[in-house]
Design an enzyme around this catalytic site. Structure first.
Site, PDB file in Angstrom:
ATOM      1  N   CYS A 108      -5.542  -7.503  -2.883  1.00  0.00           N
ATOM      2  CA  CYS A 108      -6.013  -6.998  -1.587  1.00  0.00           C
ATOM      3  C   CYS A 108      -7.117  -7.911  -1.066  1.00  0.00           C
ATOM      4  O   CYS A 108      -7.953  -8.377  -1.826  1.00  0.00           O
ATOM      5  CB  CYS A 108      -6.543  -5.571  -1.731  1.00  0.00           C
ATOM      6  SG  CYS A 108      -7.187  -4.879  -0.189  1.00  0.00           S
ATOM      7  N   HIS A 109      -7.138  -8.137   0.245  1.00  0.00           N
ATOM      8  CA  HIS A 109      -8.107  -9.060   0.832  1.00  0.00           C
ATOM      9  C   HIS A 109      -9.314  -8.366   1.454  1.00  0.00           C
ATOM     10  O   HIS A 109     -10.147  -9.024   2.086  1.00  0.00           O
ATOM     11  CB  HIS A 109      -7.429  -9.938   1.888  1.00  0.00           C
ATOM     12  CG  HIS A 109      -6.794  -9.163   2.998  1.00  0.00           C
ATOM     13  ND1 HIS A 109      -5.721  -9.653   3.708  1.00  0.00           N
ATOM     14  CD2 HIS A 109      -7.056  -7.945   3.530  1.00  0.00           C
ATOM     15  CE1 HIS A 109      -5.360  -8.772   4.630  1.00  0.00           C
ATOM     16  NE2 HIS A 109      -6.165  -7.744   4.536  1.00  0.00           N
ATOM     17  N   ASN A 112       0.829  -1.208   0.000  1.00  0.00           N
ATOM     18  CA  ASN A 112       0.000   0.000   0.000  1.00  0.00           C
ATOM     19  C   ASN A 112       0.865   1.260   0.000  1.00  0.00           C
ATOM     20  O   ASN A 112       1.977   1.247   0.526  1.00  0.00           O
ATOM     21  CB  ASN A 112      -0.902   0.004   1.235  1.00  0.00           C
ATOM     22  CG  ASN A 112      -1.967  -1.068   1.182  1.00  0.00           C
ATOM     23  OD1 ASN A 112      -2.495  -1.378   0.124  1.00  0.00           O
ATOM     24  ND2 ASN A 112      -2.271  -1.657   2.329  1.00  0.00           N
ATOM     25  N   HIS A 138      -9.484  -0.254  -1.335  1.00  0.00           N
ATOM     26  CA  HIS A 138      -9.933   0.124   0.010  1.00  0.00           C
ATOM     27  C   HIS A 138     -11.191   0.997   0.017  1.00  0.00           C
ATOM     28  O   HIS A 138     -11.653   1.387   1.079  1.00  0.00           O
ATOM     29  CB  HIS A 138      -8.806   0.796   0.808  1.00  0.00           C
ATOM     30  CG  HIS A 138      -7.724  -0.153   1.179  1.00  0.00           C
ATOM     31  ND1 HIS A 138      -6.447   0.272   1.515  1.00  0.00           N
ATOM     32  CD2 HIS A 138      -7.704  -1.508   1.282  1.00  0.00           C
ATOM     33  CE1 HIS A 138      -5.699  -0.783   1.799  1.00  0.00           C
ATOM     34  NE2 HIS A 138      -6.437  -1.868   1.655  1.00  0.00           N
TER      35      HIS A 138
END
Length: 465
Positions: free
Chosen positions: A177-178, A155, A214
């Site tokens: 990304c999780h 990130n 995000h």
């Protein structure tokens, strides 16, 4: 080099190979996997950390269900990249002391941040530290592994994935990304509650993902062709006031306290925009003005993660790693929640895999600029990563996402072209900064630049503020 007939050969270059988190997840996943025969080359500027992970990797190889992966530390990035099939990048841009400044300086100006690694003042300055490094990594991949598939785990993901494409437009890179896993887990819990037993986990849930890293949303949730969105909407409405979490953390469980939330922001965004938010509340809140959620975060059921906890947690992980390396702890071949192992296996010809990833926009997300890094689903199939057309976001939400996306790409362009004087106006345009007076916003930017100047190119540090 010969491998067992029981696994597809794959050479993995791991940049940041001393990682205490993502590297160990990959080791566990490779030990659990039966599809691949992996050679993993670990490169890190901290050679001792990479050497430690080489020892840990050998111990995971000893408990492998399939062909044991082999781990080797290398001294140069070129040695890691030589003939690599896959490159994985997970580095920490700076130290936790630098991240502390990213959080504490804005706090002094009345700006709270829950994470501070993606947008807002913290994410912006973190990008200033990391983009020059990623531009160099992109050049190394271009020169030494141009045909490799590249996974970025670092990130701020949108900006850094973009930096790799900026240097090497033909790179075959995705950002992993999780965060979307969180809404998939919640949807599986709702389905299991309705069934009265645990039948499904998050991998059984399909979602259509739209947004940027995000700040992701889903407009479809399905389970075995059943539309779960009505059930999800009802659940969100029923829990809008109090929020929801599957279990309350123990009083001494700092990790749960600082990294989990009650989903109230997620549920409120569904009510505001008519589309389900997918990421965790701590990340979602930072894309909106501080008065929306951050300044009343306790009432919204999430916390601001303090850097001193991150330091303690890092030391716990370091101690655990040292125990694994010295055989004081036993490795376990347990599959993590990460999608990386399935993505690699699919690229190596082991079936098809679909998951949400960050890629340049080739039209898969309507309403955002072409080539901006966006997050949607993509199909991983032998030798190919193909984004899936996701549609578009509701107009009011699209405006917010587009604003952030253009700021991220503007930051990248300024750094890539050396136009450092354009950085301050971009910084001041962030929703978390806009409410400050122009004088205070510029003062904060100058203070943050000064605090991290030792990690910035000298001309950038001199000219940016």
């Amino acid at each position: 080099m010969k491998y067992s007939e029981y696994g597809t050969p794959v050479k993995i270059a791991y940049i940041g190979g001393g990682s205490l988190n993502w590297a160990l997840n990959l080791m566990s996943d490779l030990a659990h996997d039966t599809r691949l025969a992996a050679e993993v080359r670990l490169f890190d500027i901290d050679r001792a950390a990479a050497d430690r992970n080489e020892r840990i990797g050998a111990r995971f190889a000893g408990v492998s269900r399939g062909t044991p992966a082999r781990y080797r530390t290398v001294a140069r990035i070129e040695d890691a990249l030589d003939q690599a099939d896959v490159v994985v990048i997970s580095i920490l841009p700076g130290r936790f002391a630098d991240m502390a400044n990213d959080i504490e300086i804005p706090a002094g100006y009345g700006i709270p941040q829950a994470v501070g690694d993606t947008v807002g003042p913290g994410g912006f300055v973190r990008a200033l530290r990391a983009v020059p490094i990623f531009l160099e990594i992109g050049k190394a991949i271009r020169d030494h592994a141009p045909n490799a598939f590249v996974c970025n785990l670092t990130n701020p993901m949108s900006v850094l994935t973009g930096a790799l494409y900026r240097t090497f437009p033909d790179i075959k890179c995705w950002g992993e990304c999780h965060e979307v896993t969180k809404i998939r887990k919640l949807a599986a819990w709702i389905a299991n509650r309705e069934a009265g037993e645990t039948r499904w986990d998050f991998r059984d849930i399909d979602v259509n993902v739209l947004g940027i890293n995000h700040f992701t949303f889903v407009d479809r949730i399905t389970l075995a062709d059943r539309d779960l969105m009505p059930a999800y909407r009802k659940f969100a409405a029923d829990h809008a006031d109090a929020g929801w979490r599957e279990r309350e953390p123990a009083p001494d469980d700092e990790h749960a306290r600082y990294f989990e939330d009650r989903n109230r922001v997620k549920f409120d965004l569904l009510n505001r925009f008519g589309i389900a938010a997918a990421a965790g509340d701590r990340h979602l809140a930072e894309f909106l003005p501080a008065g929306d959620y951050l300044k009343s975060h306790a009432a919204w059921g999430f916390t601001l993660t303090p850097v001193d906890f991150r330091i303690r947690y890092q030391e716990q992980k370091r101690a655990r790693a040292e125990d694994l390396a010295s055989a004081k702890a036993e490795p376990r071949a347990v599959r993590s929640d990460e999608a990386l192992i399935d993505q690699i296996a699919a690229l190596m010809g082991q079936g098809k895999h679909v998951s949400n990833v960050n890629l340049p926009n080739r039209g898969q997300l309507e309403g955002l600029d072409l080539d901006a890094i966006v997050e949607t689903n993509a199909v991983f199939l032998e030798g190919e990563i193909t984004p899936i057309n996701a549609g578009g976001l509701p107009p009011e939400l699209e405006k917010i996402v587009l604003d952030h996306s253009r700021r991220q790409m503007g930051l990248l362009t300024a750094l890539a072209e050396g136009n450092y004087r354009s950085l301050a106006p971009l910084f001041c345009s962030d929703p978390l900064v806009r409410d400050l007076t122009e004088r205070d916003a510029h003062a904060m930017f100058q203070e943050m630049i000064s605090s991290t100047a030792h990690l910035l190119p000298s001309r950038l540090a001199a000219e940016a503020a």
